[in-house]
Design an enzyme around this catalytic site. Sequence first.
Site, PDB file in Angstrom:
ATOM      1  N   HIS A  20      28.313  39.364  36.521  1.00 26.96           N
ATOM      2  CA  HIS A  20      28.516  40.513  37.400  1.00 26.96           C
ATOM      3  C   HIS A  20      28.616  41.818  36.611  1.00 26.96           C
ATOM      4  CE1 HIS A  20      28.742  40.897  41.634  1.00 26.96           C
ATOM      5  NE2 HIS A  20      30.025  41.058  41.798  1.00 26.96           N
ATOM      6  N   ASN A  39      33.378  46.392  44.436  1.00 29.38           N
ATOM      7  CA  ASN A  39      33.322  46.594  45.890  1.00 29.38           C
ATOM      8  C   ASN A  39      33.462  48.046  46.327  1.00 29.38           C
ATOM      9  OD1 ASN A  39      33.156  43.853  45.776  1.00 29.38           O
ATOM     10  ND2 ASN A  39      35.077  43.451  46.824  1.00 29.38           N
ATOM     11  N   ASP A  84      23.404  43.169  38.718  1.00 30.79           N
ATOM     12  CA  ASP A  84      23.067  41.754  38.578  1.00 30.79           C
ATOM     13  C   ASP A  84      22.444  41.263  39.880  1.00 30.79           C
ATOM     14  OD1 ASP A  84      25.627  39.963  40.006  1.00 30.79           O
ATOM     15  OD2 ASP A  84      25.956  42.088  39.553  1.00 30.79           O
ATOM     16  N   ASN A 133      27.884  43.108  46.925  1.00 32.72           N
ATOM     17  CA  ASN A 133      28.961  43.984  47.398  1.00 32.72           C
ATOM     18  C   ASN A 133      28.921  45.382  46.783  1.00 32.72           C
ATOM     19  OD1 ASN A 133      29.981  42.103  49.193  1.00 32.72           O
ATOM     20  ND2 ASN A 133      31.344  41.206  47.666  1.00 32.72           N
TER      21      ASN A 133
END
Length: 186
Positions: free
Chosen positions: A20, A66, A91, A112
């Site tokens: 991530h 987020n 990613d 997200n």
Amino acid sequence: MKYLIVGLGNIGQEYADTRHNIGFMVLDELAKQENAKFYSMRLGYYTEVSYKGRMLYLIKPTTYMNLSGKSLNYWMKELKIPIDNVLVIVDDIALPLGTLRLKPKGSAAGHNGLKNIEYTLGHSNYARLRFGVGDNFPKGKQVDYVLSGFDDDELPQLPALIERSIEMIKSFATIGAELTMTRFNK
């Protein structure tokens, strides 16, 4: 010409080398190559590098994934950079490791960070460099997968992929999204 290059990731040592955080990893390497140091600023780690007469403002949001849109939007306004000169490095589990795709716009595809950017901006018309991290996880384990490190057999591929990502960032800033796609998206 000014460009805002935003590498998505999460702050904190526990996220440092996870899938991530590939956006952070790419910008860290670019900054290292240019002898630039990141500074903790409002809503992000910030540095700038010059490339062929262009200023590349590198941002690693400190808002967590987020809420990436909050950081991107702030720096876009603060630096007065038009959306056409914004590139997000992210990613992508829909692409196998080794695949890099530059897109001038597109959907969040369940990511997200991208969802929040789209929500904050009110549209999805911004360029993104999608860095394939594969999808080798059991059903329902997507979060665990993206928050885990790369496998031992994947690690040797990372330096070349990160280097190619940097080439794509520089290309985006010099010849634009369309020509960069033609040159790099294979």
